[in-house]
Design a protein around this motif. Sequence first.
Motif, PDB file in Angstrom:
ATOM      1  N   UNK A 128      57.508  -2.747  54.783  1.00  0.00           N
ATOM      2  CA  UNK A 128      58.495  -1.664  54.729  1.00  0.00           C
ATOM      3  C   UNK A 128      58.074  -0.689  53.640  1.00  0.00           C
ATOM      4  N   UNK A 129      58.048   0.582  53.977  1.00  0.00           N
ATOM      5  CA  UNK A 129      57.874   1.642  52.995  1.00  0.00           C
ATOM      6  C   UNK A 129      58.995   2.637  53.252  1.00  0.00           C
ATOM      7  N   UNK A 130      59.840   2.844  52.249  1.00  0.00           N
ATOM      8  CA  UNK A 130      60.943   3.800  52.372  1.00  0.00           C
ATOM      9  C   UNK A 130      60.650   4.957  51.433  1.00  0.00           C
ATOM     10  N   UNK A 131      60.706   6.155  51.970  1.00  0.00           N
ATOM     11  CA  UNK A 131      60.472   7.359  51.181  1.00  0.00           C
ATOM     12  C   UNK A 131      61.526   8.381  51.583  1.00  0.00           C
ATOM     13  N   UNK A 132      62.647   8.362  50.870  1.00  0.00           N
ATOM     14  CA  UNK A 132      63.747   9.276  51.220  1.00  0.00           C
ATOM     15  C   UNK A 132      64.277   8.942  52.604  1.00  0.00           C
ATOM     16  N   UNK A 133      64.285   9.930  53.475  1.00  0.00           N
ATOM     17  CA  UNK A 133      64.810   9.730  54.835  1.00  0.00           C
ATOM     18  C   UNK A 133      63.792   9.084  55.767  1.00  0.00           C
ATOM     19  N   UNK A 134      62.572   8.928  55.332  1.00  0.00           N
ATOM     20  CA  UNK A 134      61.514   8.365  56.169  1.00  0.00           C
ATOM     21  C   UNK A 134      61.299   6.888  55.846  1.00  0.00           C
ATOM     22  N   UNK A 135      60.956   6.128  56.873  1.00  0.00           N
ATOM     23  CA  UNK A 135      60.651   4.716  56.668  1.00  0.00           C
ATOM     24  C   UNK A 135      59.513   4.322  57.606  1.00  0.00           C
ATOM     25  N   UNK A 144      52.260  -3.597  65.164  1.00  0.00           N
ATOM     26  CA  UNK A 144      52.089  -2.162  64.928  1.00  0.00           C
ATOM     27  C   UNK A 144      52.981  -1.707  63.776  1.00  0.00           C
ATOM     28  N   UNK A 145      52.606  -0.603  63.175  1.00  0.00           N
ATOM     29  CA  UNK A 145      53.448   0.087  62.208  1.00  0.00           C
ATOM     30  C   UNK A 145      54.152   1.201  62.951  1.00  0.00           C
ATOM     31  N   UNK A 146      55.437   1.358  62.670  1.00  0.00           N
ATOM     32  CA  UNK A 146      56.197   2.447  63.278  1.00  0.00           C
ATOM     33  C   UNK A 146      56.803   3.308  62.185  1.00  0.00           C
ATOM     34  N   UNK A 147      57.042   4.550  62.541  1.00  0.00           N
ATOM     35  CA  UNK A 147      57.660   5.499  61.626  1.00  0.00           C
ATOM     36  C   UNK A 147      59.043   5.801  62.166  1.00  0.00           C
ATOM     37  N   UNK A 148      60.019   5.863  61.296  1.00  0.00           N
ATOM     38  CA  UNK A 148      61.383   6.204  61.710  1.00  0.00           C
ATOM     39  C   UNK A 148      61.919   7.292  60.795  1.00  0.00           C
ATOM     40  N   UNK A 149      62.650   8.218  61.405  1.00  0.00           N
ATOM     41  CA  UNK A 149      63.263   9.295  60.626  1.00  0.00           C
ATOM     42  C   UNK A 149      64.774   9.120  60.553  1.00  0.00           C
ATOM     43  N   UNK A 150      65.263   7.938  60.866  1.00  0.00           N
ATOM     44  CA  UNK A 150      66.691   7.659  60.837  1.00  0.00           C
ATOM     45  C   UNK A 150      67.311   7.609  62.214  1.00  0.00           C
ATOM     46  N   UNK A 151      66.696   8.275  63.194  1.00  0.00           N
ATOM     47  CA  UNK A 151      67.277   8.298  64.537  1.00  0.00           C
ATOM     48  C   UNK A 151      66.341   7.750  65.599  1.00  0.00           C
ATOM     49  N   UNK A 152      65.048   7.744  65.320  1.00  0.00           N
ATOM     50  CA  UNK A 152      64.113   7.307  66.359  1.00  0.00           C
ATOM     51  C   UNK A 152      62.869   6.696  65.733  1.00  0.00           C
ATOM     52  N   UNK A 153      62.180   5.879  66.526  1.00  0.00           N
ATOM     53  CA  UNK A 153      60.936   5.239  66.118  1.00  0.00           C
ATOM     54  C   UNK A 153      59.776   5.853  66.875  1.00  0.00           C
ATOM     55  N   UNK A 154      58.632   5.920  66.230  1.00  0.00           N
ATOM     56  CA  UNK A 154      57.411   6.274  66.941  1.00  0.00           C
ATOM     57  C   UNK A 154      56.280   5.464  66.320  1.00  0.00           C
ATOM     58  N   UNK A 155      55.336   5.035  67.152  1.00  0.00           N
ATOM     59  CA  UNK A 155      54.225   4.223  66.668  1.00  0.00           C
ATOM     60  C   UNK A 155      53.364   5.050  65.728  1.00  0.00           C
ATOM     61  N   UNK A 156      53.033   4.471  64.592  1.00  0.00           N
ATOM     62  CA  UNK A 156      52.201   5.144  63.605  1.00  0.00           C
ATOM     63  C   UNK A 156      50.780   4.587  63.646  1.00  0.00           C
ATOM     64  N   UNK A 157      50.640   3.287  63.728  1.00  0.00           N
ATOM     65  CA  UNK A 157      49.333   2.638  63.811  1.00  0.00           C
ATOM     66  C   UNK A 157      49.519   1.275  64.449  1.00  0.00           C
ATOM     67  N   UNK A 158      48.480   0.785  65.097  1.00  0.00           N
ATOM     68  CA  UNK A 158      48.553  -0.501  65.766  1.00  0.00           C
ATOM     69  C   UNK A 158      47.290  -1.305  65.507  1.00  0.00           C
ATOM     70  N   UNK A 159      47.380  -2.616  65.661  1.00  0.00           N
ATOM     71  CA  UNK A 159      46.242  -3.501  65.439  1.00  0.00           C
ATOM     72  C   UNK A 159      45.374  -3.666  66.674  1.00  0.00           C
ATOM     73  N   UNK A 160      45.899  -3.374  67.862  1.00  0.00           N
ATOM     74  CA  UNK A 160      45.181  -3.610  69.104  1.00  0.00           C
ATOM     75  C   UNK A 160      44.151  -2.528  69.384  1.00  0.00           C
TER      76      UNK A 160
END
Length: 181
Positions: A128-135, A144-160
């Motif tokens: 978990x990395x929290x930076x203000x409104x971003x996580x 995978x790592x996902x990015x969230x802006x409080x309302x939605x997720x999107x894939x940021x990086x994956x191991x596959x």
Amino acid sequence: MATPGFRPTHVVPGRGMPAWETPDPARPTVPLDAYLPVQLVERRGDWGHILCANGWSAWVDGRFLVAVPQDPPTADDGPLARTADPRPLLARTERALTGYRSAVEDLAAGGLDGESFHGRTHGVRVGVVVDGESVWLYDAEHGRWVYADGTRLSTYATEDAPRAEADPGPAPTQVVTPDGP
């Protein structure tokens, strides 16, 4: 010289990335430079077909592309579309961290030996990395790592690695910008 109407939707990650002539790992082409602006024009499974400002196109592992922030929608654009809800992943992350903390407390209190601690924590992966409104959250279930802006997720990086064939799901999607495909 930029292709008329070129509007980047993504940039290449800071370490650069490999590219392929077709969505086939056996057909590599010139790797892409770090932070190169590209336009994602099509998806096939994990593969992304990108267009560069000079008109050159290639296939990449679309999961690694970094999305470029878009202008906020206007009233005429209609309501924002929501993607995956971040709350279930946040709840899984919280449970995993609570379980790990409990094991640490038991170990510190002398209720567990090293081997038992290892047994209770083996396989637990939390990020978990929290930076203000971003996580940024590590989704261990999907690797995978996902990015969230409080309302939605999107894939940021994956191991596959990218799959050679698309999932047998819906037909490939085409990304359309206000200026056309």
